[in-house]
Design a protein around this motif. Structure first.
Motif, PDB file in Angstrom:
ATOM      1  N   MET A 120       0.827  -1.207   0.000  1.00 31.48           N
ATOM      2  CA  MET A 120       0.000   0.000   0.000  1.00 31.48           C
ATOM      3  C   MET A 120       0.867   1.266   0.000  1.00 31.48           C
ATOM      4  SD  MET A 120      -3.088   1.158  -0.094  1.00 31.48           S
ATOM      5  CE  MET A 120      -4.142  -0.196   0.421  1.00 31.48           C
ATOM      6  N   ASN A 121       1.960   1.270   0.787  1.00 35.98           N
ATOM      7  CA  ASN A 121       2.844   2.422   0.820  1.00 35.98           C
ATOM      8  C   ASN A 121       3.481   2.660  -0.544  1.00 35.98           C
ATOM      9  OD1 ASN A 121       2.626   3.236   3.575  1.00 35.98           O
ATOM     10  ND2 ASN A 121       3.698   1.371   4.125  1.00 35.98           N
ATOM     11  N   ARG A 122       3.837   1.576  -1.267  1.00 31.02           N
ATOM     12  CA  ARG A 122       4.407   1.717  -2.600  1.00 31.02           C
ATOM     13  C   ARG A 122       3.365   2.263  -3.577  1.00 31.02           C
ATOM     14  NH1 ARG A 122       7.901  -3.883  -3.461  1.00 31.02           N
ATOM     15  NH2 ARG A 122       9.446  -3.488  -1.784  1.00 31.02           N
ATOM     16  N   PHE A 123       2.125   1.859  -3.388  1.00 33.94           N
ATOM     17  CA  PHE A 123       1.059   2.305  -4.282  1.00 33.94           C
ATOM     18  C   PHE A 123       0.889   3.818  -4.208  1.00 33.94           C
ATOM     19  CE2 PHE A 123      -3.417   3.305  -5.092  1.00 33.94           C
ATOM     20  CZ  PHE A 123      -3.553   2.786  -6.374  1.00 33.94           C
ATOM     21  N   PHE A 124       1.042   4.373  -2.998  1.00 34.56           N
ATOM     22  CA  PHE A 124       0.868   5.810  -2.813  1.00 34.56           C
ATOM     23  C   PHE A 124       2.188   6.577  -2.861  1.00 34.56           C
ATOM     24  CE2 PHE A 124      -3.058   4.295  -0.805  1.00 34.56           C
ATOM     25  CZ  PHE A 124      -3.990   5.132  -1.409  1.00 34.56           C
ATOM     26  N   SER A 181      -4.465   2.846   8.690  1.00 33.78           N
ATOM     27  CA  SER A 181      -3.167   3.247   9.239  1.00 33.78           C
ATOM     28  C   SER A 181      -2.173   2.089   9.251  1.00 33.78           C
ATOM     29  CB  SER A 181      -3.350   3.791  10.665  1.00 33.78           C
ATOM     30  OG  SER A 181      -4.210   4.899  10.675  1.00 33.78           O
ATOM     31  N   VAL A 182      -2.660   0.878   9.400  1.00 35.97           N
ATOM     32  CA  VAL A 182      -1.777  -0.297   9.402  1.00 35.97           C
ATOM     33  C   VAL A 182      -1.142  -0.494   8.027  1.00 35.97           C
ATOM     34  CG1 VAL A 182      -1.702  -2.800   9.645  1.00 35.97           C
ATOM     35  CG2 VAL A 182      -3.007  -1.414  11.273  1.00 35.97           C
ATOM     36  N   TYR A 183      -1.913  -0.240   6.972  1.00 38.03           N
ATOM     37  CA  TYR A 183      -1.430  -0.497   5.618  1.00 38.03           C
ATOM     38  C   TYR A 183      -0.845   0.736   4.938  1.00 38.03           C
ATOM     39  CZ  TYR A 183      -3.697  -5.048   5.872  1.00 38.03           C
ATOM     40  OH  TYR A 183      -4.040  -6.320   6.231  1.00 38.03           O
ATOM     41  N   PHE A 184      -1.126   1.909   5.474  1.00 36.12           N
ATOM     42  CA  PHE A 184      -0.656   3.148   4.854  1.00 36.12           C
ATOM     43  C   PHE A 184      -0.086   4.033   5.956  1.00 36.12           C
ATOM     44  CE2 PHE A 184      -1.959   7.253   2.526  1.00 36.12           C
ATOM     45  CZ  PHE A 184      -0.705   7.346   1.931  1.00 36.12           C
ATOM     46  N   PRO A 193       1.433   6.982   6.367  1.00 37.78           N
ATOM     47  CA  PRO A 193       1.051   8.381   6.624  1.00 37.78           C
ATOM     48  C   PRO A 193      -0.242   8.528   7.402  1.00 37.78           C
ATOM     49  CG  PRO A 193       1.870   8.161   4.385  1.00 37.78           C
ATOM     50  CD  PRO A 193       1.783   6.768   4.944  1.00 37.78           C
ATOM     51  N   PHE A 194      -1.129   7.518   7.303  1.00 42.18           N
ATOM     52  CA  PHE A 194      -2.384   7.600   8.037  1.00 42.18           C
ATOM     53  C   PHE A 194      -2.196   7.390   9.540  1.00 42.18           C
ATOM     54  CE2 PHE A 194      -6.652   8.049   6.253  1.00 42.18           C
ATOM     55  CZ  PHE A 194      -6.318   8.393   4.954  1.00 42.18           C
ATOM     56  N   LEU A 195      -1.000   6.989   9.954  1.00 45.77           N
ATOM     57  CA  LEU A 195      -0.716   6.930  11.390  1.00 45.77           C
ATOM     58  C   LEU A 195      -0.803   8.313  12.007  1.00 45.77           C
ATOM     59  CD1 LEU A 195       2.261   4.400  11.450  1.00 45.77           C
ATOM     60  CD2 LEU A 195      -0.038   4.029  12.368  1.00 45.77           C
ATOM     61  N   ASN A 196      -0.413   9.333  11.237  1.00 52.24           N
ATOM     62  CA  ASN A 196      -0.534  10.712  11.723  1.00 52.24           C
ATOM     63  C   ASN A 196      -1.995  11.140  11.805  1.00 52.24           C
ATOM     64  OD1 ASN A 196       2.331  11.192  11.857  1.00 52.24           O
ATOM     65  ND2 ASN A 196       2.339  11.349   9.626  1.00 52.24           N
ATOM     66  N   VAL A 197      -2.808  10.666  10.864  1.00 50.66           N
ATOM     67  CA  VAL A 197      -4.248  10.936  10.940  1.00 50.66           C
ATOM     68  C   VAL A 197      -4.834  10.282  12.184  1.00 50.66           C
ATOM     69  CG1 VAL A 197      -6.472  10.650   9.782  1.00 50.66           C
ATOM     70  CG2 VAL A 197      -4.419  11.124   8.440  1.00 50.66           C
ATOM     71  N   LEU A 198      -4.407   9.043  12.446  1.00 50.27           N
ATOM     72  CA  LEU A 198      -4.873   8.333  13.638  1.00 50.27           C
ATOM     73  C   LEU A 198      -4.445   9.062  14.907  1.00 50.27           C
ATOM     74  CD1 LEU A 198      -6.200   5.846  14.940  1.00 50.27           C
ATOM     75  CD2 LEU A 198      -3.999   4.679  14.760  1.00 50.27           C
ATOM     76  N   LEU A 199      -3.211   9.601  14.903  1.00 45.08           N
ATOM     77  CA  LEU A 199      -2.740  10.368  16.065  1.00 45.08           C
ATOM     78  C   LEU A 199      -3.620  11.588  16.308  1.00 45.08           C
ATOM     79  CD1 LEU A 199      -0.666  11.011  18.271  1.00 45.08           C
ATOM     80  CD2 LEU A 199       0.732  12.137  16.516  1.00 45.08           C
ATOM     81  N   GLY A 200      -3.914  12.334  15.234  1.00 48.20           N
ATOM     82  CA  GLY A 200      -4.799  13.489  15.369  1.00 48.20           C
ATOM     83  C   GLY A 200      -6.187  13.104  15.822  1.00 48.20           C
ATOM     84  N   PHE A 201      -6.694  11.975  15.328  1.00 47.47           N
ATOM     85  CA  PHE A 201      -8.010  11.469  15.696  1.00 47.47           C
ATOM     86  C   PHE A 201      -8.069  11.153  17.192  1.00 47.47           C
ATOM     87  CE2 PHE A 201     -11.314   8.221  16.009  1.00 47.47           C
ATOM     88  CZ  PHE A 201     -12.318   8.762  15.224  1.00 47.47           C
ATOM     89  N   ILE A 202      -7.040  10.483  17.699  1.00 51.41           N
ATOM     90  CA  ILE A 202      -6.987  10.138  19.127  1.00 51.41           C
ATOM     91  C   ILE A 202      -6.857  11.392  19.977  1.00 51.41           C
ATOM     92  CG2 ILE A 202      -5.644   8.932  20.888  1.00 51.41           C
ATOM     93  CD1 ILE A 202      -4.900   6.884  18.750  1.00 51.41           C
ATOM     94  N   CYS A 203      -6.035  12.350  19.523  1.00 53.21           N
ATOM     95  CA  CYS A 203      -5.875  13.610  20.268  1.00 53.21           C
ATOM     96  C   CYS A 203      -7.206  14.348  20.380  1.00 53.21           C
ATOM     97  CB  CYS A 203      -4.834  14.489  19.583  1.00 53.21           C
ATOM     98  SG  CYS A 203      -3.134  13.901  19.745  1.00 53.21           S
TER      99      CYS A 203
END
Length: 511
Positions: free
Chosen positions: A1-5, A48-51, A53-63
């Motif tokens: 997925m990371n390679r795809f994007f 977020s597991v497969y992409f 950059p979405f870990l940062n989205v998840l961080l913002g979501f949790i915050c």
């Protein structure tokens, strides 16, 4: 997925986190403890597991979830003993506004002390109270009394103004009555700057026909408006001109900016090339806008516009790109940090959607052509885009749209920007030194004539009632627009349109 994007240009980490924070605020406020919230949360975790950059989205979501919890328990979690346990409570209150001065008086008061608990002014809850006393109450007065309170509740109907939601956003948690007939009132001898300013504005324009208009534009307070005037302005699509927002903040900023630049040119100020004088001009303009917002008592719409202006200036002078979209996103995040329950305010969606539409249209308009008719055509194009872009929000929140507003705003906005607001600022400033009675009378007579012309516009072209609009229409309208604007394959816009049509066909119709 990371390679795809990997071939796509990735935004800054701050943009991902900010996007997650905004999504988290909206999802938590509207859908917490629902199936939709659970599905959305699980979806973000899986993506977020497969992409990465979405870990940062998840961080913002949790915050966002954590911040809303902290904010709620700090500013909205107040309880009172049940009525059968204790009827009367000792309290110390500050009068915030007087709803009705007739007996019994009805006031909005901030509770700074309740039984044995004391609250800081910024955290103190508010209550709507009935006061059966012949004593004169003024805004800013403090008094101690025995009060009876109960949670703020009102009759709730579908598709009408929600009083409970409005009270929640204003932190009005209780309503009740003051039990004392005689109150020990501590008058605020030193009236606040805001109260004195509003008294000054009332005095300056006391003998004018459109006093309510000048007072609303200069203070943001619409208390002098009659219901008929409010209905007329809304039906003509001009009510947004009375709410201090981006237009007004921009005008005050521009006034301060141009005034200082003209002063520097007049005194022929010479500086070395290392100094950027536009920073000084902008700083003075921003300070003037801040004073304007302060005197409006930090209205939500005014504060929102000031924050957006500040973000825009900071990013501009730091030479960060892309400038416009980041300024909008960061301003939204700051606003939600200040109060995450701003997502309950309809004005939030109108303001940010309008600014986004203006940015989209302006970037498509060539700046090489400077002819007068081209500028008029460009202004008309912007107004048409705003009309179409804000149409779903108007249908959803107000169940209709102003047809006359499409044309009237082409005249009203330049008139307000170039004549009305500059004249009011100059007259108000000079009134503190000179008698401006003749100028005010002439100015009021001209505007009164224009206002009388507005009242002659036929009713059938003022406002078109559509009825209740489902939120799914609003969502898919903007999804369709984003696909059409961002995706090269325009035929993909048929997908959300088909889903919306299918939902309309299979949904159960009211009998």
């Amino acid at each position: 997925m990371n390679r795809f994007f990997s071939h796509l240009k990735q935004p800054f980490t701050s943009v991902w986190i900010s996007l997650g924070f905004v999504i988290g605020c909206i999802a938590t406020v509207f859908y917490y403890q629902t199936l939709e919230f659970t599905v959305l949360t699980i979806s973000i975790v899986i993506v977020s597991v497969y992409f990465k950059p979405f870990l940062n989205v998840l961080l913002g979501f949790i915050c966002a979830i954590c911040w809303i919890a902290v904010y709620f328990y700090t500013f909205h979690n107040f309880e009172i003993p049940k009525a059968d346990e204790k009827y009367a409570h000792s309290a110390e209150l500050i009068i915030e506004s007087i709803i009705s001065s007739k007996q019994p008086q009805y006031i909005k008061a901030k509770i700074i002390k309740f039984n044995d608990d004391s609250y800081a002014h910024f955290r103190a809850p508010s209550a709507m109270l009935s006061v059966n006393s012949s004593q004169t109450l003024l805004i800013g007065d403090t008094f101690s009394a025995s009060i009876n309170l109960k949670p703020f509740r009102s009759t709730k109907n579908f598709h009408v103004f929600d009083n409970e939601r409005y009270a929640f956003t204003q932190r009005i948690f209780f309503k009740g009555k003051v039990l004392n007939k005689e109150l020990v009132i501590t008058n605020n001898e030193k009236q606040s700057t805001i109260i004195n300013y509003r008294k000054f504005i009332k005095g300056v324009y006391s003998n004018t026909t459109l006093q309510w208009l000048y007072y609303a534009l200069l203070t943001g307070d619409k208390s002098l408006m009659d219901f008929s005037d409010k209905q007329l302005m809304q039906s003509l699509g001009l009510s947004h001109l009375l709410a201090i927002s981006g237009l007004h903040i921009g005008l005050i900023f521009g006034f301060g900016y141009l005034a200082v630049r003209s002063l520097f040119k007049h005194i022929k100020y010479v500086s070395d090339q290392t100094k950027n004088l536009s920073v000084i001009y902008s700083a003075v303009g921003f300070f003037a806008a801040f004073i304007y917002v302060y005197l409006s008592d930090f209205l939500v719409s005014a504060t929102r516009a000031l924050i957006m202006l500040g973000c825009y200036l900071v990013l501009y002078y730091l030479a960060k790109q892309p400038l416009r979209w980041r300024s909008i996103l960061f301003a939204l995040v700051i606003l939600l940090i200040i109060n995450p329950f701003n997502v309950l305010n309809a004005g939030l969606y109108f303001s940010f959607t309008a600014v986004a539409i203006i940015f989209l249209v302006v970037r498509k308009i060539p700046i090489s052509n400077t002819s007068f008719f081209y500028k008029i055509a460009s202004l008309g194009l912007v107004q048409l885009a705003l009309f179409l872009g804000l149409l779903p929000l108007s249908l959803y929140f107000f169940h209709g749209v102003s047809l006359a507003g499409l044309v009237l705003n082409l005249i009203a906005i330049p008139l307000l920007s170039l004549i009305v607001m500059p004249s009011l600022i100059i007259i108000t400033l000079l009134s503190s030194v000179f008698d401006m009675g003749i100028s005010i009378t002439f100015f009021d007579a001209c505007l009164s004539y224009v206002f009388q012309l507005l009242t002659k516009i036929p009713v059938f072209i003022r406002w078109l009632n559509i009825g209740n609009t489902d939120s799914i229409f609003v969502v898919f309208y903007y999804i369709t627009f984003l696909i059409f604007y961002l995706v090269p394959y325009k035929w993909l816009t048929c997908i959300p349109f088909s889903v919306l049509l299918f939902n309309y066909l299979v949904a159960e119709k009211p009998k």
